[in-house]
Design a protein around this motif. Sequence first.
Motif, PDB file in Angstrom:
ATOM      1  N   VAL A 166      -4.381  -3.235   6.607  1.00 24.14           N
ATOM      2  CA  VAL A 166      -3.067  -2.958   7.164  1.00 24.14           C
ATOM      3  C   VAL A 166      -3.198  -2.092   8.409  1.00 24.14           C
ATOM      4  O   VAL A 166      -4.167  -1.352   8.560  1.00 24.14           O
ATOM      5  N   GLU A 167      -2.230  -2.212   9.290  1.00 20.66           N
ATOM      6  CA  GLU A 167      -2.129  -1.330  10.446  1.00 20.66           C
ATOM      7  C   GLU A 167      -1.070  -0.295  10.095  1.00 20.66           C
ATOM      8  O   GLU A 167       0.122  -0.600  10.052  1.00 20.66           O
ATOM      9  N   VAL A 168      -1.489   0.914   9.811  1.00 16.60           N
ATOM     10  CA  VAL A 168      -0.582   1.965   9.358  1.00 16.60           C
ATOM     11  C   VAL A 168       0.206   2.488  10.554  1.00 16.60           C
ATOM     12  O   VAL A 168      -0.388   2.993  11.514  1.00 16.60           O
ATOM     13  N   MET A 169       1.517   2.354  10.483  1.00 21.02           N
ATOM     14  CA  MET A 169       2.389   2.812  11.563  1.00 21.02           C
ATOM     15  C   MET A 169       3.024   4.163  11.237  1.00 21.02           C
ATOM     16  O   MET A 169       3.325   4.929  12.128  1.00 21.02           O
ATOM     17  N   GLU A 170       3.270   4.414   9.960  1.00 29.56           N
ATOM     18  CA  GLU A 170       3.817   5.688   9.491  1.00 29.56           C
ATOM     19  C   GLU A 170       3.267   5.954   8.111  1.00 29.56           C
ATOM     20  O   GLU A 170       2.989   5.031   7.358  1.00 29.56           O
ATOM     21  N   GLY A 171       3.133   7.205   7.762  1.00 24.42           N
ATOM     22  CA  GLY A 171       2.676   7.563   6.428  1.00 24.42           C
ATOM     23  C   GLY A 171       1.205   7.262   6.233  1.00 24.42           C
ATOM     24  O   GLY A 171       0.449   7.137   7.186  1.00 24.42           O
ATOM     25  N   TRP A 193      -1.814   4.945   3.969  1.00 22.76           N
ATOM     26  CA  TRP A 193      -2.074   3.743   3.186  1.00 22.76           C
ATOM     27  C   TRP A 193      -3.564   3.510   3.203  1.00 22.76           C
ATOM     28  O   TRP A 193      -4.142   3.265   4.256  1.00 22.76           O
ATOM     29  N   ALA A 194      -4.194   3.589   2.077  1.00 18.01           N
ATOM     30  CA  ALA A 194      -5.618   3.279   1.974  1.00 18.01           C
ATOM     31  C   ALA A 194      -5.752   1.927   1.298  1.00 18.01           C
ATOM     32  O   ALA A 194      -5.129   1.672   0.282  1.00 18.01           O
ATOM     33  N   GLY A 195      -6.543   1.051   1.878  1.00 16.06           N
ATOM     34  CA  GLY A 195      -6.795  -0.232   1.243  1.00 16.06           C
ATOM     35  C   GLY A 195      -6.200  -1.391   2.002  1.00 16.06           C
ATOM     36  O   GLY A 195      -5.924  -1.312   3.198  1.00 16.06           O
ATOM     37  N   ALA A 196      -6.010  -2.469   1.274  1.00 11.48           N
ATOM     38  CA  ALA A 196      -5.538  -3.723   1.851  1.00 11.48           C
ATOM     39  C   ALA A 196      -4.340  -4.214   1.049  1.00 11.48           C
ATOM     40  O   ALA A 196      -3.948  -3.604   0.056  1.00 11.48           O
ATOM     41  N   VAL A 197      -3.778  -5.321   1.474  1.00  7.71           N
ATOM     42  CA  VAL A 197      -2.589  -5.853   0.815  1.00  7.71           C
ATOM     43  C   VAL A 197      -2.754  -7.346   0.557  1.00  7.71           C
ATOM     44  O   VAL A 197      -3.444  -8.041   1.297  1.00  7.71           O
ATOM     45  N   VAL A 198      -2.114  -7.796  -0.526  1.00  5.97           N
ATOM     46  CA  VAL A 198      -2.012  -9.217  -0.847  1.00  5.97           C
ATOM     47  C   VAL A 198      -0.530  -9.509  -1.035  1.00  5.97           C
ATOM     48  O   VAL A 198       0.179  -8.760  -1.712  1.00  5.97           O
ATOM     49  N   VAL A 199      -0.050 -10.598  -0.422  1.00  6.51           N
ATOM     50  CA  VAL A 199       1.334 -11.027  -0.599  1.00  6.51           C
ATOM     51  C   VAL A 199       1.310 -12.484  -1.043  1.00  6.51           C
ATOM     52  O   VAL A 199       0.736 -13.338  -0.364  1.00  6.51           O
ATOM     53  N   LEU A 200       1.920 -12.733  -2.207  1.00  6.17           N
ATOM     54  CA  LEU A 200       2.049 -14.083  -2.743  1.00  6.17           C
ATOM     55  C   LEU A 200       3.517 -14.484  -2.651  1.00  6.17           C
ATOM     56  O   LEU A 200       4.396 -13.668  -2.898  1.00  6.17           O
ATOM     57  N   GLU A 201       3.755 -15.731  -2.327  1.00  7.24           N
ATOM     58  CA  GLU A 201       5.124 -16.237  -2.232  1.00  7.24           C
ATOM     59  C   GLU A 201       5.382 -17.200  -3.385  1.00  7.24           C
ATOM     60  O   GLU A 201       4.516 -18.020  -3.709  1.00  7.24           O
ATOM     61  N   PHE A 202       6.560 -17.084  -3.991  1.00 11.08           N
ATOM     62  CA  PHE A 202       6.999 -17.993  -5.050  1.00 11.08           C
ATOM     63  C   PHE A 202       8.397 -18.499  -4.701  1.00 11.08           C
ATOM     64  O   PHE A 202       9.151 -17.823  -4.001  1.00 11.08           O
TER      65      PHE A 202
END
Length: 113
Positions: free
Chosen positions: A44-49, A51-60
Amino acid sequence: MTAYAIAHLQPEGPPNEEVLEYIERIQSTMDPHGGRFLVHNTPVEVMEGGWAGAVVVLEFPTIEAARTWFASPAYQELAPLRTRDVVLVDGVARDYDAAATAAAIRAEALRSG
């Protein structure tokens, strides 16, 4: 209405065998429920605050499809291999208007207060 499963992956170093098995098998648990990856293990590109790590987004296709996938025996068999922080969330309609939502909240506050 489209729904999403979002996972916050904490940094843990190189993937171990359990994580690799999870990645190899997860798509087959999503397919019967119409799920697909939108974001997978992306930094992730942290813009505020913070965040350590990465993200997964699944769509249903619906929140019910997301719930059914998450509760399915196929996914629950995999979950102990990888699951950490996961949330399910409904999307908004294509014509969603944030200003109209704010107006409705203000109107409700005036009626209640």
